[in-house]
Design a protein around this motif. Structure first.
Motif, PDB file in Angstrom:
ATOM      1  N   PRO A 208       0.815  -1.229   0.000  1.00  9.85           N
ATOM      2  CA  PRO A 208       0.000   0.000   0.000  1.00  9.85           C
ATOM      3  C   PRO A 208       0.844   1.272   0.000  1.00  9.85           C
ATOM      4  O   PRO A 208       1.845   1.363   0.718  1.00  9.85           O
ATOM      5  N   THR A 209       0.434   2.227  -0.790  1.00  9.09           N
ATOM      6  CA  THR A 209       1.107   3.528  -0.810  1.00  9.09           C
ATOM      7  C   THR A 209       0.664   4.384   0.367  1.00  9.09           C
ATOM      8  O   THR A 209       1.372   5.298   0.764  1.00  9.09           O
ATOM      9  N   GLN A 210      -0.537   4.119   0.875  1.00 10.25           N
ATOM     10  CA  GLN A 210      -1.039   4.823   2.058  1.00 10.25           C
ATOM     11  C   GLN A 210      -1.613   3.778   3.029  1.00 10.25           C
ATOM     12  O   GLN A 210      -2.835   3.659   3.174  1.00 10.25           O
ATOM     13  N   PRO A 211      -0.736   2.994   3.673  1.00  6.43           N
ATOM     14  CA  PRO A 211      -1.178   1.854   4.474  1.00  6.43           C
ATOM     15  C   PRO A 211      -2.157   2.192   5.586  1.00  6.43           C
ATOM     16  O   PRO A 211      -3.115   1.456   5.818  1.00  6.43           O
ATOM     17  N   SER A 212      -1.958   3.302   6.283  1.00  8.34           N
ATOM     18  CA  SER A 212      -2.851   3.635   7.395  1.00  8.34           C
ATOM     19  C   SER A 212      -4.264   3.914   6.901  1.00  8.34           C
ATOM     20  O   SER A 212      -5.244   3.421   7.473  1.00  8.34           O
ATOM     21  N   SER A 213      -4.390   4.682   5.808  1.00  2.00           N
ATOM     22  CA  SER A 213      -5.712   5.001   5.265  1.00  2.00           C
ATOM     23  C   SER A 213      -6.391   3.752   4.705  1.00  2.00           C
ATOM     24  O   SER A 213      -7.591   3.541   4.904  1.00  2.00           O
ATOM     25  N   THR A 214      -5.612   2.925   4.002  1.00  2.00           N
ATOM     26  CA  THR A 214      -6.174   1.712   3.410  1.00  2.00           C
ATOM     27  C   THR A 214      -6.661   0.749   4.478  1.00  2.00           C
ATOM     28  O   THR A 214      -7.770   0.197   4.388  1.00  2.00           O
ATOM     29  N   LEU A 215      -5.854   0.533   5.512  1.00  3.05           N
ATOM     30  CA  LEU A 215      -6.245  -0.381   6.584  1.00  3.05           C
ATOM     31  C   LEU A 215      -7.438   0.156   7.362  1.00  3.05           C
ATOM     32  O   LEU A 215      -8.335  -0.604   7.751  1.00  3.05           O
ATOM     33  N   ALA A 216      -7.474   1.468   7.584  1.00  4.27           N
ATOM     34  CA  ALA A 216      -8.611   2.071   8.294  1.00  4.27           C
ATOM     35  C   ALA A 216      -9.894   1.927   7.472  1.00  4.27           C
ATOM     36  O   ALA A 216     -10.962   1.615   8.012  1.00  4.27           O
ATOM     37  N   ALA A 217      -9.782   2.142   6.155  1.00  2.00           N
ATOM     38  CA  ALA A 217     -10.954   2.005   5.289  1.00  2.00           C
ATOM     39  C   ALA A 217     -11.438   0.556   5.257  1.00  2.00           C
ATOM     40  O   ALA A 217     -12.644   0.285   5.319  1.00  2.00           O
ATOM     41  N   LEU A 218     -10.499  -0.396   5.175  1.00  2.00           N
ATOM     42  CA  LEU A 218     -10.867  -1.809   5.161  1.00  2.00           C
ATOM     43  C   LEU A 218     -11.519  -2.214   6.478  1.00  2.00           C
ATOM     44  O   LEU A 218     -12.516  -2.947   6.488  1.00  2.00           O
ATOM     45  N   ALA A 219     -10.964  -1.723   7.587  1.00  2.57           N
ATOM     46  CA  ALA A 219     -11.562  -2.019   8.895  1.00  2.57           C
ATOM     47  C   ALA A 219     -12.962  -1.447   8.995  1.00  2.57           C
ATOM     48  O   ALA A 219     -13.889  -2.099   9.514  1.00  2.57           O
ATOM     49  N   GLY A 220     -13.146  -0.225   8.490  1.00  5.21           N
ATOM     50  CA  GLY A 220     -14.465   0.386   8.516  1.00  5.21           C
ATOM     51  C   GLY A 220     -15.469  -0.378   7.669  1.00  5.21           C
ATOM     52  O   GLY A 220     -16.613  -0.602   8.083  1.00  5.21           O
ATOM     53  N   LEU A 221     -15.046  -0.786   6.468  1.00 10.17           N
ATOM     54  CA  LEU A 221     -15.933  -1.553   5.597  1.00 10.17           C
ATOM     55  C   LEU A 221     -16.314  -2.887   6.230  1.00 10.17           C
ATOM     56  O   LEU A 221     -17.459  -3.332   6.122  1.00 10.17           O
ATOM     57  N   THR A 222     -15.349  -3.519   6.900  1.00 10.84           N
ATOM     58  CA  THR A 222     -15.602  -4.833   7.489  1.00 10.84           C
ATOM     59  C   THR A 222     -16.483  -4.743   8.724  1.00 10.84           C
ATOM     60  O   THR A 222     -17.527  -5.400   8.825  1.00 10.84           O
ATOM     61  N   LEU A 223     -16.060  -3.913   9.688  1.00  5.59           N
ATOM     62  CA  LEU A 223     -16.732  -3.871  10.985  1.00  5.59           C
ATOM     63  C   LEU A 223     -17.994  -3.016  10.980  1.00  5.59           C
ATOM     64  O   LEU A 223     -19.015  -3.400  11.570  1.00  5.59           O
ATOM     65  N   LEU A 224     -17.921  -1.870  10.313  1.00  6.62           N
ATOM     66  CA  LEU A 224     -19.054  -0.946  10.352  1.00  6.62           C
ATOM     67  C   LEU A 224     -20.095  -1.256   9.281  1.00  6.62           C
ATOM     68  O   LEU A 224     -21.293  -1.338   9.577  1.00  6.62           O
ATOM     69  N   CYS A 225     -19.621  -1.424   8.035  1.00  7.43           N
ATOM     70  CA  CYS A 225     -20.573  -1.563   6.924  1.00  7.43           C
ATOM     71  C   CYS A 225     -21.070  -2.993   6.730  1.00  7.43           C
ATOM     72  O   CYS A 225     -22.247  -3.203   6.429  1.00  7.43           O
ATOM     73  N   SER A 226     -20.180  -3.974   6.888  1.00  8.48           N
ATOM     74  CA  SER A 226     -20.582  -5.362   6.642  1.00  8.48           C
ATOM     75  C   SER A 226     -21.228  -6.024   7.852  1.00  8.48           C
ATOM     76  O   SER A 226     -21.974  -6.984   7.696  1.00  8.48           O
ATOM     77  N   ILE A 227     -20.926  -5.525   9.055  1.00 10.94           N
ATOM     78  CA  ILE A 227     -21.464  -6.154  10.260  1.00 10.94           C
ATOM     79  C   ILE A 227     -22.423  -5.224  10.998  1.00 10.94           C
ATOM     80  O   ILE A 227     -23.618  -5.503  11.105  1.00 10.94           O
ATOM     81  N   ALA A 228     -21.911  -4.097  11.498  1.00 16.31           N
ATOM     82  CA  ALA A 228     -22.743  -3.214  12.315  1.00 16.31           C
ATOM     83  C   ALA A 228     -23.947  -2.674  11.550  1.00 16.31           C
ATOM     84  O   ALA A 228     -25.056  -2.591  12.096  1.00 16.31           O
ATOM     85  N   ALA A 229     -23.754  -2.301  10.288  1.00 17.16           N
ATOM     86  CA  ALA A 229     -24.867  -1.761   9.502  1.00 17.16           C
ATOM     87  C   ALA A 229     -25.981  -2.786   9.334  1.00 17.16           C
ATOM     88  O   ALA A 229     -27.173  -2.467   9.450  1.00 17.16           O
ATOM     89  N   MET A 230     -25.602  -4.033   9.052  1.00 15.57           N
ATOM     90  CA  MET A 230     -26.609  -5.071   8.853  1.00 15.57           C
ATOM     91  C   MET A 230     -27.309  -5.445  10.156  1.00 15.57           C
ATOM     92  O   MET A 230     -28.506  -5.735  10.177  1.00 15.57           O
ATOM     93  N   VAL A 231     -26.561  -5.419  11.281  1.00 13.29           N
ATOM     94  CA  VAL A 231     -27.174  -5.727  12.581  1.00 13.29           C
ATOM     95  C   VAL A 231     -28.201  -4.653  12.950  1.00 13.29           C
ATOM     96  O   VAL A 231     -29.321  -4.963  13.374  1.00 13.29           O
ATOM     97  N   THR A 232     -27.831  -3.382  12.794  1.00 19.97           N
ATOM     98  CA  THR A 232     -28.768  -2.306  13.128  1.00 19.97           C
ATOM     99  C   THR A 232     -29.946  -2.277  12.156  1.00 19.97           C
ATOM    100  O   THR A 232     -31.073  -1.969  12.552  1.00 19.97           O
ATOM    101  N   TYR A 233     -29.691  -2.629  10.900  1.00 15.67           N
ATOM    102  CA  TYR A 233     -30.784  -2.678   9.922  1.00 15.67           C
ATOM    103  C   TYR A 233     -31.767  -3.791  10.283  1.00 15.67           C
ATOM    104  O   TYR A 233     -32.995  -3.604  10.208  1.00 15.67           O
ATOM    105  N   ALA A 234     -31.229  -4.947  10.679  1.00  8.52           N
ATOM    106  CA  ALA A 234     -32.100  -6.046  11.100  1.00  8.52           C
ATOM    107  C   ALA A 234     -32.916  -5.644  12.326  1.00  8.52           C
ATOM    108  O   ALA A 234     -34.092  -6.011  12.452  1.00  8.52           O
ATOM    109  N   ARG A 235     -32.287  -4.893  13.244  1.00  9.85           N
ATOM    110  CA  ARG A 235     -33.014  -4.409  14.429  1.00  9.85           C
ATOM    111  C   ARG A 235     -34.149  -3.472  14.009  1.00  9.85           C
ATOM    112  O   ARG A 235     -35.264  -3.544  14.567  1.00  9.85           O
ATOM    113  N   ALA A 236     -33.904  -2.608  13.043  1.00  5.27           N
ATOM    114  CA  ALA A 236     -34.947  -1.696  12.570  1.00  5.27           C
ATOM    115  C   ALA A 236     -36.109  -2.461  11.942  1.00  5.27           C
ATOM    116  O   ALA A 236     -37.276  -2.127  12.150  1.00  5.27           O
ATOM    117  N   LEU A 237     -35.792  -3.507  11.178  1.00  5.09           N
ATOM    118  CA  LEU A 237     -36.840  -4.299  10.533  1.00  5.09           C
ATOM    119  C   LEU A 237     -37.748  -4.985  11.542  1.00  5.09           C
ATOM    120  O   LEU A 237     -38.937  -5.196  11.269  1.00  5.09           O
TER     121      LEU A 237
END
Length: 297
Positions: A208-237
């Protein structure tokens, strides 16, 4: 806190997390090719959720559900995000945030065509308005020179995941497994299916040319968007009507614009905002007189 208020807060949180994915994906794509990003994101998410399933001794889905989860994982994870990641190489995050508002209308249209459900005149008007709004979003940009041929292709390609989501929705409505366990199986299946696609990008792998940004973005996509978003969406449903949830998803473009403007400094034309509002109006009309299907984000 009342159950309804808790569900409303969960819906708002899920829309913010869903909207953040476009900006996080743009950041990660600087160093990770699109299929490799899909592999890393969903293998990590699937592994975390699989660990949860083992620790909490979740039951194994039925044979019928396993077939549906296989199809849903390939369609709603692998195919959906493969196309979206490729499109976001060329399109802006703001374009994606606005265009995703049309997905519920696309689902209603696909439901009417494939499942032959009767669709009211109001719903057809909503679908037509959503189409008009999409046209405005694609054509209207802050600077005419900014609409390169690749950006135009990226915008048009962003409509494909909307169709994929429609068929993914049809499959998952038949699943009887709990929402979180459903997501676990889908992420694991979808992540593994990215392996042959990611291997095609092997020549493009690099440190990576910008390792900190890339790893932070990947962590956000994994933990926030792929897991937390779906859990809260299921709770809303579980706590709100499908009409309220679908209408609430109109917040995704708003959050998407705010996040993209704040972190990527992308500009938005007033006509694009008008197009987004037209799409949201169309989706709201479609949700009020639906074609008989509950849609997601």
């Amino acid at each position: 806190m009342s159950d309804r208020l808790s569900a409303l807060l969960a819906l708002i949180a899920s829309t913010m997390l869903f909207a953040a994915s476009y900006t996080l994906t743009k950041v990660a794509l600087v160093d990770l090719p699109p299929f490799t990003l899909g592999l890393a994101r969903f293998v990590l998410a699937g592994a975390i959720l699989a660990l949860w399933a083992v620790v909490t001794r979740q039951p194994r889905p039925s044979r019928a559900d396993r077939r549906r989860l296989l199809a849903a994982g390939l369609l709603g994870v692998t195919a959906y995000f493969a196309v979206e990641n490729v499109a976001l190489q060329w399109a802006n995050a703001t374009d994606a945030a606005l265009l995703v508002a049309s997905y519920p209308a696309l689902t209603a249209l696909a439901d009417a065509a494939v499942n032959r459900r009767r669709t009211s005149a109001v719903a057809w008007l909503g679908i037509a308005l959503a189409g008009l709004g999409v046209s405005v979003i694609v054509v209207a940009v802050p600077d005419a020179s900014a609409m390169t041929p690749m950006r135009l292709w990226g915008d048009l390609l962003l409509l494909v995941p909307g169709v994929l989501w429609a068929f993914y929705t049809f499959i998952t409505t038949e699943v009887t497994t709990s929402p979180l366990l459903t997501i676990t199986w889908q992420d694991a299946i979808g992540g593994l299916a990215f392996v042959p696609l990611a291997l095609l990008e092997l020549p493009r792998w690099h440190w990576p040319t910008q390792p900190s940004s890339t790893l932070a973005a990947l962590a956000g996509l994994t933990l926030l968007c792929s897991i937390a978003a779906m859990v809260t969406y299921a709770r809303a449903l579980r706590g709100l009507s499908s009409t309220t949830v679908v209408t609430g998803l109109n917040l995704v473009p708003l959050w998407g614009l705010v996040i993209a403007a704040s972190f990527l400094h992308e500009q938005v034309h007033l006509l694009q905002l008008a197009g987004g509002l037209i799409v949201c109006l169309g989706v709201t009309l479609t949700a009020l007189k639906p074609a008989g299907v509950v849609v997601g984000a």
